[in-house]
Scaffold this active site. Sequence first.
Site, mmCIF file in Angstrom:
data_model
loop_
_atom_site.group_PDB
_atom_site.id
_atom_site.type_symbol
_atom_site.label_atom_id
_atom_site.label_comp_id
_atom_site.label_asym_id
_atom_site.label_seq_id
_atom_site.Cartn_x
_atom_site.Cartn_y
_atom_site.Cartn_z
ATOM 1 N N ASP A 1 1.926 5.489 6.017
ATOM 2 C CA ASP A 1 2.693 4.184 6.018
ATOM 3 C C ASP A 1 1.329 3.287 5.744
ATOM 4 O OD1 ASP A 1 4.256 1.916 5.719
ATOM 5 O OD2 ASP A 1 5.341 2.485 7.836
ATOM 6 N N GLY B 1 6.126 -6.383 6.142
ATOM 7 C CA GLY B 1 7.228 -6.200 5.177
ATOM 8 C C GLY B 1 8.477 -6.293 5.568
ATOM 9 N N GLU C 1 10.276 2.019 10.449
ATOM 10 C CA GLU C 1 9.013 2.461 10.193
ATOM 11 C C GLU C 1 8.430 2.951 11.721
ATOM 12 O OE1 GLU C 1 6.654 -0.484 7.028
ATOM 13 O OE2 GLU C 1 6.872 -1.064 9.083
ATOM 14 N N THR D 1 0.869 -1.281 0.025
ATOM 15 C CA THR D 1 0.052 -0.050 -0.142
ATOM 16 C C THR D 1 0.868 1.288 0.002
ATOM 17 O OG1 THR D 1 -1.671 -1.352 1.402
ATOM 18 C CG2 THR D 1 -2.109 1.096 0.997
ATOM 19 N N LYS E 1 2.238 -3.760 12.578
ATOM 20 C CA LYS E 1 3.161 -3.530 11.444
ATOM 21 C C LYS E 1 4.364 -4.277 11.353
ATOM 22 C CE LYS E 1 3.897 0.455 10.041
ATOM 23 N NZ LYS E 1 3.630 0.197 8.818
#
Length: 262
Positions: free
Chosen positions: A89, A105, A111, A36, A102
Amino acid sequence: MSGELSPIDKAKFVSAKRAAQYVEDGMRVGLGTGSTAAWLVRCLGELVRDDGLKIKGVPTSSRTAQLARDVGIEVITLDEAKWLDLTIDGADEFDGDLNLIKGGGGALLLEKIVATASDQMVVIADVGKEVETLGAFPLPVEVIPFGWQSTQALIEETLISMDVLGRSSTLRMNGQTPFVTDEGNHILDLHLNRIGNARQLALVLNQMPGVVENGLFIDICDTVVIGYGDGKVEVRDINEGTVATERLDFVESDNLFSDLTE
Protein backbone atom coordinates in the site's frame (compact mmCIF):
# COMPACT_ATOMS: atom_id res chain seq x y z
CA MET A 1 6.75 5.06 -21.04
CA SER A 2 9.52 7.05 -19.34
CA GLY A 3 9.09 9.97 -21.70
CA GLU A 4 5.43 10.30 -20.75
CA LEU A 5 5.87 10.33 -16.99
CA SER A 6 6.57 13.23 -14.68
CA PRO A 7 9.36 12.72 -12.12
CA ILE A 8 6.78 12.10 -9.38
CA ASP A 9 5.00 9.46 -11.47
CA LYS A 10 8.34 7.85 -12.32
CA ALA A 11 9.07 7.63 -8.60
CA LYS A 12 5.69 6.05 -7.90
CA PHE A 13 6.11 3.61 -10.77
CA VAL A 14 9.57 2.36 -9.82
CA SER A 15 8.58 1.92 -6.16
CA ALA A 16 5.55 -0.10 -7.24
CA LYS A 17 7.52 -2.15 -9.76
CA ARG A 18 10.16 -2.99 -7.15
CA ALA A 19 7.54 -3.90 -4.54
CA ALA A 20 5.85 -6.25 -7.00
CA GLN A 21 8.94 -8.46 -6.64
CA TYR A 22 7.74 -9.38 -3.14
CA VAL A 23 4.68 -11.09 -4.60
CA GLU A 24 5.03 -14.81 -5.26
CA ASP A 25 2.81 -17.33 -6.99
CA GLY A 26 -0.10 -18.47 -4.84
CA MET A 27 0.01 -15.53 -2.43
CA ARG A 28 -2.99 -13.78 -0.94
CA VAL A 29 -2.15 -10.11 -1.27
CA GLY A 30 -3.73 -7.02 0.23
CA LEU A 31 -4.05 -4.29 -2.39
CA GLY A 32 -3.91 -0.71 -1.20
CA THR A 33 -5.74 2.39 -2.33
CA GLY A 34 -4.39 5.59 -3.85
CA SER A 35 -2.30 6.76 -6.78
CA THR A 36 0.87 4.83 -5.88
CA ALA A 37 -1.09 1.67 -5.05
CA ALA A 38 -2.76 1.93 -8.46
CA TRP A 39 0.68 1.60 -10.08
CA LEU A 40 1.25 -1.54 -8.00
CA VAL A 41 -2.03 -3.11 -9.10
CA ARG A 42 -1.09 -2.41 -12.73
CA CYS A 43 2.36 -3.94 -12.27
CA LEU A 44 0.82 -7.07 -10.76
CA GLY A 45 -1.71 -7.20 -13.58
CA GLU A 46 1.16 -7.17 -16.05
CA LEU A 47 2.75 -10.13 -14.24
CA VAL A 48 -0.55 -11.98 -14.25
CA ARG A 49 -0.98 -11.40 -17.98
CA ASP A 50 2.59 -11.88 -19.20
CA ASP A 51 4.17 -14.25 -16.68
CA GLY A 52 1.17 -16.29 -15.54
CA LEU A 53 1.39 -15.10 -11.94
CA LYS A 54 -1.45 -16.58 -9.91
CA ILE A 55 -2.48 -14.57 -6.86
CA LYS A 56 -5.62 -13.64 -4.98
CA GLY A 57 -6.05 -9.97 -4.15
CA VAL A 58 -7.94 -8.44 -1.26
CA PRO A 59 -8.67 -4.81 -2.18
CA THR A 60 -9.03 -2.01 0.35
CA SER A 61 -11.61 -0.03 -1.60
CA SER A 62 -14.22 -0.45 -4.31
CA ARG A 63 -12.08 1.42 -6.83
CA THR A 64 -9.05 -0.79 -6.15
CA ALA A 65 -11.28 -3.85 -6.53
CA GLN A 66 -12.47 -2.65 -9.92
CA LEU A 67 -8.94 -1.86 -11.10
CA ALA A 68 -7.71 -5.28 -9.98
CA ARG A 69 -10.48 -7.03 -11.90
CA ASP A 70 -9.77 -4.88 -14.95
CA VAL A 71 -6.14 -6.04 -15.08
CA GLY A 72 -6.93 -9.70 -14.48
CA ILE A 73 -6.27 -10.16 -10.76
CA GLU A 74 -8.61 -12.55 -8.96
CA VAL A 75 -10.39 -10.58 -6.22
CA ILE A 76 -11.58 -12.16 -2.98
CA THR A 77 -12.75 -10.82 0.37
CA LEU A 78 -10.71 -10.82 3.54
CA ASP A 79 -13.20 -13.25 5.07
CA GLU A 80 -12.52 -15.63 2.18
CA ALA A 81 -8.75 -15.19 2.52
CA LYS A 82 -8.83 -15.30 6.35
CA TRP A 83 -5.19 -14.19 6.49
CA LEU A 84 -2.83 -12.56 4.00
CA ASP A 85 0.76 -13.24 3.07
CA LEU A 86 1.46 -9.63 2.18
CA THR A 87 -0.13 -6.21 1.87
CA ILE A 88 1.35 -3.53 -0.39
CA ASP A 89 0.00 0.00 0.00
CA GLY A 90 0.99 3.62 -0.28
CA ALA A 91 1.32 6.23 2.46
CA ASP A 92 0.78 9.95 2.82
CA GLU A 93 3.73 10.24 5.21
CA PHE A 94 6.28 7.93 6.79
CA ASP A 95 8.98 8.59 9.38
CA GLY A 96 12.29 6.96 10.23
CA ASP A 97 10.59 4.25 12.28
CA LEU A 98 8.25 3.46 9.35
CA ASN A 99 5.24 4.80 11.19
CA LEU A 100 2.70 6.17 8.74
CA ILE A 101 -0.11 8.58 8.12
CA LYS A 102 -2.62 7.06 5.72
CA GLY A 103 -6.14 7.86 4.62
CA GLY A 104 -5.69 10.61 2.07
CA GLY A 105 -7.66 8.44 -0.32
CA GLY A 106 -10.42 7.85 2.21
CA ALA A 107 -9.86 4.10 2.73
CA LEU A 108 -7.96 4.09 6.02
CA LEU A 109 -10.32 1.73 7.85
CA LEU A 110 -10.10 -1.12 5.35
CA GLU A 111 -6.42 -0.38 4.78
CA LYS A 112 -5.63 -0.82 8.46
CA ILE A 113 -7.75 -3.96 8.79
CA VAL A 114 -6.10 -5.55 5.77
CA ALA A 115 -2.58 -4.49 6.77
CA THR A 116 -2.88 -5.90 10.27
CA ALA A 117 -4.26 -9.18 8.89
CA SER A 118 -1.05 -9.71 6.91
CA ASP A 119 2.23 -11.41 7.64
CA GLN A 120 4.04 -8.43 6.12
CA MET A 121 3.21 -4.87 5.07
CA VAL A 122 5.24 -3.17 2.37
CA VAL A 123 4.73 0.54 1.79
CA ILE A 124 5.46 2.09 -1.59
CA ALA A 125 6.10 5.82 -1.76
CA ASP A 126 7.96 8.54 -3.56
CA VAL A 127 10.76 10.21 -1.63
CA GLY A 128 8.61 13.27 -0.94
CA LYS A 129 6.51 11.28 1.54
CA GLU A 130 9.38 10.90 4.01
CA VAL A 131 9.25 13.23 7.03
CA GLU A 132 11.28 13.65 10.19
CA THR A 133 8.12 13.90 12.30
CA LEU A 134 4.59 12.95 11.27
CA GLY A 135 1.89 15.59 11.07
CA ALA A 136 2.44 17.91 8.12
CA PHE A 137 -0.13 15.88 6.19
CA PRO A 138 -3.60 16.25 7.75
CA LEU A 139 -4.42 13.22 9.89
CA PRO A 140 -7.63 11.52 8.70
CA VAL A 141 -10.03 10.26 11.36
CA GLU A 142 -13.01 8.21 10.23
CA VAL A 143 -16.18 8.97 12.22
CA ILE A 144 -19.76 7.79 12.02
CA PRO A 145 -22.17 10.38 10.57
CA PHE A 146 -24.39 10.43 13.67
CA GLY A 147 -23.28 13.32 15.88
CA TRP A 148 -20.13 13.94 13.90
CA GLN A 149 -19.99 17.57 15.03
CA SER A 150 -20.02 16.47 18.66
CA THR A 151 -17.26 13.99 17.88
CA GLN A 152 -15.31 16.76 16.17
CA ALA A 153 -15.68 19.04 19.21
CA LEU A 154 -14.53 16.23 21.52
CA ILE A 155 -11.49 15.56 19.34
CA GLU A 156 -10.48 19.22 19.23
CA GLU A 157 -10.90 19.54 22.99
CA THR A 158 -8.77 16.45 23.56
CA LEU A 159 -6.04 17.75 21.27
CA ILE A 160 -5.35 20.51 23.80
CA SER A 161 -3.61 17.95 26.01
CA MET A 162 -1.79 16.22 23.14
CA ASP A 163 1.74 16.93 21.91
CA VAL A 164 0.69 18.57 18.63
CA LEU A 165 1.21 22.02 17.12
CA GLY A 166 -2.22 22.48 15.50
CA ARG A 167 -5.68 21.60 16.82
CA SER A 168 -8.12 22.47 14.05
CA SER A 169 -10.09 19.96 12.00
CA THR A 170 -12.25 20.01 8.91
CA LEU A 171 -14.92 17.70 7.56
CA ARG A 172 -13.72 16.20 4.29
CA MET A 173 -16.00 17.19 1.45
CA ASN A 174 -16.83 15.74 -1.95
CA GLY A 175 -17.93 18.85 -3.80
CA GLN A 176 -20.83 20.37 -1.89
CA THR A 177 -21.56 17.29 0.22
CA PRO A 178 -19.57 15.41 2.88
CA PHE A 179 -17.20 12.73 1.62
CA VAL A 180 -18.57 9.25 2.38
CA THR A 181 -16.28 6.25 2.80
CA ASP A 182 -17.05 2.80 1.39
CA GLU A 183 -18.40 1.96 4.87
CA GLY A 184 -20.75 4.95 4.89
CA ASN A 185 -18.76 7.10 7.30
CA HIS A 186 -17.32 10.63 7.25
CA ILE A 187 -13.70 11.73 7.60
CA LEU A 188 -12.37 14.53 9.77
CA ASP A 189 -8.97 15.81 8.72
CA LEU A 190 -6.92 17.01 11.71
CA HIS A 191 -4.49 19.82 10.91
CA LEU A 192 -1.82 19.09 13.51
CA ASN A 193 1.36 20.24 11.70
CA ARG A 194 3.50 18.12 13.99
CA ILE A 195 2.66 15.02 16.07
CA GLY A 196 5.04 14.63 18.99
CA ASN A 197 3.72 11.28 20.26
CA ALA A 198 1.93 9.43 17.46
CA ARG A 199 1.43 6.25 19.47
CA GLN A 200 -0.34 8.08 22.30
CA LEU A 201 -2.50 10.09 19.91
CA ALA A 202 -3.60 6.97 18.02
CA LEU A 203 -4.71 5.30 21.25
CA VAL A 204 -6.54 8.35 22.57
CA LEU A 205 -8.42 9.00 19.32
CA ASN A 206 -9.70 5.44 19.10
CA GLN A 207 -11.14 5.62 22.62
CA MET A 208 -13.57 8.39 21.64
CA PRO A 209 -17.21 7.54 20.96
CA GLY A 210 -18.01 8.18 17.32
CA VAL A 211 -14.47 7.55 16.11
CA VAL A 212 -14.19 4.44 13.95
CA GLU A 213 -10.46 4.54 13.19
CA ASN A 214 -7.58 6.95 12.70
CA GLY A 215 -4.94 7.19 10.00
CA LEU A 216 -1.90 6.60 12.20
CA PHE A 217 -0.31 3.25 11.33
CA ILE A 218 2.07 2.48 14.19
CA ASP A 219 4.33 -0.61 14.15
CA ILE A 220 2.47 -2.05 11.16
CA CYS A 221 4.82 -1.37 8.25
CA ASP A 222 7.76 -3.77 7.83
CA THR A 223 9.39 -2.41 4.68
CA VAL A 224 9.23 0.81 2.71
CA VAL A 225 10.17 0.99 -0.95
CA ILE A 226 11.07 4.58 -1.84
CA GLY A 227 11.04 5.66 -5.46
CA TYR A 228 12.98 8.54 -7.01
CA GLY A 229 12.30 10.41 -10.21
CA ASP A 230 15.51 9.16 -11.85
CA GLY A 231 14.59 5.50 -11.43
CA LYS A 232 16.49 4.90 -8.20
CA VAL A 233 14.79 2.79 -5.54
CA GLU A 234 15.68 2.54 -1.87
CA VAL A 235 14.41 -0.39 0.18
CA ARG A 236 14.36 -0.07 3.97
CA ASP A 237 13.56 -3.11 6.10
CA ILE A 238 12.76 -2.14 9.69
CA ASN A 239 13.02 -5.73 10.97
CA GLU A 240 16.37 -6.51 9.36
CA GLY A 241 17.71 -3.00 9.86
CA THR A 242 18.89 -2.92 6.27
CA VAL A 243 18.87 -0.25 3.55
CA ALA A 244 19.48 -1.24 -0.07
CA THR A 245 19.61 0.96 -3.17
CA GLU A 246 19.13 -0.10 -6.76
CA ARG A 247 18.03 1.33 -10.07
CA LEU A 248 15.18 0.13 -12.26
CA ASP A 249 15.08 0.56 -16.00
CA PHE A 250 11.99 1.98 -17.64
CA VAL A 251 10.47 -0.31 -20.23
CA GLU A 252 7.92 0.81 -22.79
CA SER A 253 4.60 -0.81 -21.98
CA ASP A 254 1.23 -0.97 -23.64
CA ASN A 255 -2.10 0.32 -22.41
CA LEU A 256 -1.92 -1.27 -18.95
CA PHE A 257 -0.59 2.06 -17.70
CA SER A 258 -2.01 4.47 -20.24
CA ASP A 259 -4.76 5.93 -18.09
CA LEU A 260 -2.31 6.60 -15.25
CA THR A 261 -0.16 8.86 -17.42
CA GLU A 262 -2.91 10.99 -18.91
